[in-house]
Scaffold this active site. Sequence first.
Site, PDB file in Angstrom:
ATOM      1  N   GLY A 182       0.767  -1.232   0.000  1.00 55.12           N
ATOM      2  CA  GLY A 182       0.000   0.000   0.000  1.00 55.12           C
ATOM      3  C   GLY A 182       0.795   1.278   0.000  1.00 55.12           C
ATOM      4  CB  THR A 205       1.440  -1.359  -8.270  1.00 56.15           C
ATOM      5  OG1 THR A 205       1.788  -2.573  -7.586  1.00 56.15           O
ATOM      6  CG2 THR A 205       0.849  -1.702  -9.621  1.00 56.15           C
ATOM      7  CB  SER A 210      16.195  -5.288  16.736  1.00 60.74           C
ATOM      8  OG  SER A 210      14.864  -5.698  16.538  1.00 60.74           O
ATOM      9  CE  LYS A 270      13.412  -2.628  14.056  1.00 60.05           C
ATOM     10  NZ  LYS A 270      14.679  -3.143  14.581  1.00 60.05           N
TER      11      LYS A 270
END
Length: 774
Positions: A359, A363, A680, A723
């Site tokens: 999203g 494309t 992490s 993040k």
Amino acid sequence: MTNIVELARMPLVPLRGVTVFPNMIMHLDVGRASSISALEAAMVTDNRRIFLVTQREIDTDFPEREDLFDVGTVSEIRQIIKMPDGNVRVLVEGVKRGVLIGYREIEGYVEANIEVHEDAWEDSMQLEALVRGVVREFEDWVKLSRKIPNETFVAVTILEDIGRLADLITSHLNLKPEQKQELLECLDVEYRLERLYAILAREIEVLKMETQINQRVRGQIEKMQKDSYLREQLRAIHKELGEEEDAADNANEYRAKLEAGDYPDEVREIIMKEIGRMERLPAMSQESNVIRTYIDWLLELPWRISSEDSRDIAEAAKVLDADHYGLEKIKERILDFLAVKVLTVDKPSPILCLVGPPGVGKTSLASSVAKAMGRKFVRASLGGIRDEAEIRGHRRTYVGAMAGRIIQGLKKAGTNNPVFLLDEVDKLGRDGWSGDPSSALLEVLDPEQNNSFTDHYVDAPFDLSKVLWIVTANDLTTIPKPLRDRMEIIQLSSYTEQEKLEIARRYLIKKQKEANGLQAGDVVFAKGVLQEIIAEYTREAGVRELERVIGRACRKAARKIVDGFDGTVYVTTKNLRDFLGKPKHLPSKAEKEPQVGVSTGMAWTEVGGDILPTEAIVLKGKGKLLLTGHLGDVMQESAQAGLTYIRSRSDAMALEEDFYEKIDIHVHVPEGAVPKDGPSAGITMATAMISALTKRKVRSDVAMTGEITLRGNVLPIGGLKEKVLAAYREGMHTIILPKENARDIEDIPEVVREKLEFVTVEHMDEVLKAALLP
């Protein structure tokens, strides 16, 4: 059983591939000098008897004793005729079985000592049943084979001599020499009948199968003849109606297209060869249809048709800006690439790989590149493809064969230099039976090879070097390394809340109004509504869910208008629940107040970033470390490393030296159904455990990420931008990150950087100083 009726001495004639049975009359052609001498010697005797025995190998010209079978037939010579070529034709009648017991050569021929056997048996119910079975099987064989007349069958079956019955039936069967010799050597009549019964049963099964095959082939031939007859009638009808379309018309049409078009010489040769084949076939035949389809494909492919590229970089920038908000660095890289393309027209283009969460516009970016360059745009979705033939095509020997997706896309584009999007390349499958489609893509995307790409269906090299390849993926790790090495990676990160807001205002609301039949003034989204939708109804890296939610609100507005509402429908923060229902997401998963044993980590996922509230609690126990929350192996090892670091620094933390022997530490990462892994979260789990052990609270507005070592060093991590955006979305104010990741901070949008404090650390002591309250 048999009886030995006499011991006799008589001339011997070896036979090649022929077996003579008692009571059987047959002509033999004799050419060997020794055999002719044996016949002449027999003719001068009173009974004119001769012993006929089959030799084991047909090719043996001068058989010795070991080359002959032991059992043969004592026969009488009825007639001898000398042929012009020196051979002799003899008519013999088998009399009795004989067993060869002696052998000597005299005067140019072989004389044999023979035990002459005569059939004998004892009547019994078993023997009678066996005879009836043999006769019944022989009757079935006669009906199926139709090789002997019924009169002969009757004459055979009325015989009372059981041995003679078996021998005559055997003489009518078309058996191999080995089988006939086996039956001749059955001196016991009952055993001979048993073997004959088994052979008859097998011959009947073979005949039945042969009949079925004949019927099936005959049916196919009759259908072909019928189809041919009907086609001729149909052709005659078309001719009478003036609608004749034969192969000649099609061939002339194809030749005209071939002459008018620009095709490589190799393709011209293939097309002319196929036209010749088509002309020799009936117009309505299946093969003719296959050839026509193949020629159509070859003629319609854009072998040498190219579109002209736009060389205006400023116009390309306008197109990208008009179609996409934000993504400034991505646009810059694309424009750099287009500029190089303008300067190097004839050189192969690099393959662009757009990697990012769903999203975020991968494309649509590819579509905008095609629009900016003035090229055709083709998209092929590769998700879930497991068959190599989807890329390379099927060979024309298969029924329903077709070209692969690459050639199909080029035919659809109509040019040999479109922008070709290979979507979801990271979701290619692999099937051991159908090949590896990712390996097939290597040739497609390799500039050194793709100038002569050969699709299995087209079977002629096509130049793919002019195509601009753009590949999209959500996760680079699942793309095979050889394929990844051929691509230039462009990372697309998650959108910020401000970017989503602008995208919704500029594009999504307008698009959904048009999709739901609304005019511009039919529905209005009031101030603050979009922010609330983004915060409470969507939780994603891209804007697909946001577009769906806006569409849902537009449909509710359309319903009101259709129901008779007069005026503009306003969507406000007060009536938002009437349009969308209750919120799907809480404003934040983070703690509101500082807590003991609770720290906030950050994680990267395929769909963007997220925060990981991490809990630790200390219990009385025996030194166990309990880890829950569906943690992967790497994450569990990070927790172990964190605990080891704590034990090594127990003095500095005012902990007893043997504290770990008296307690258990339980570390839990909520949302236990979601798998979690990676190194992490090391400093996050270590901070939670230290907080629980020292009873110092962890700041609730701090999020952290970093790998921990046994000595407490903090190592760099990946996915920092996603993040940090997730932490910002959840209301964090301070971000603790490894010092080596400081260079990645500039990738974070400025609007986010201004509202966050970044603390770069090299050691765990610095983490504790920034995260724990005094």
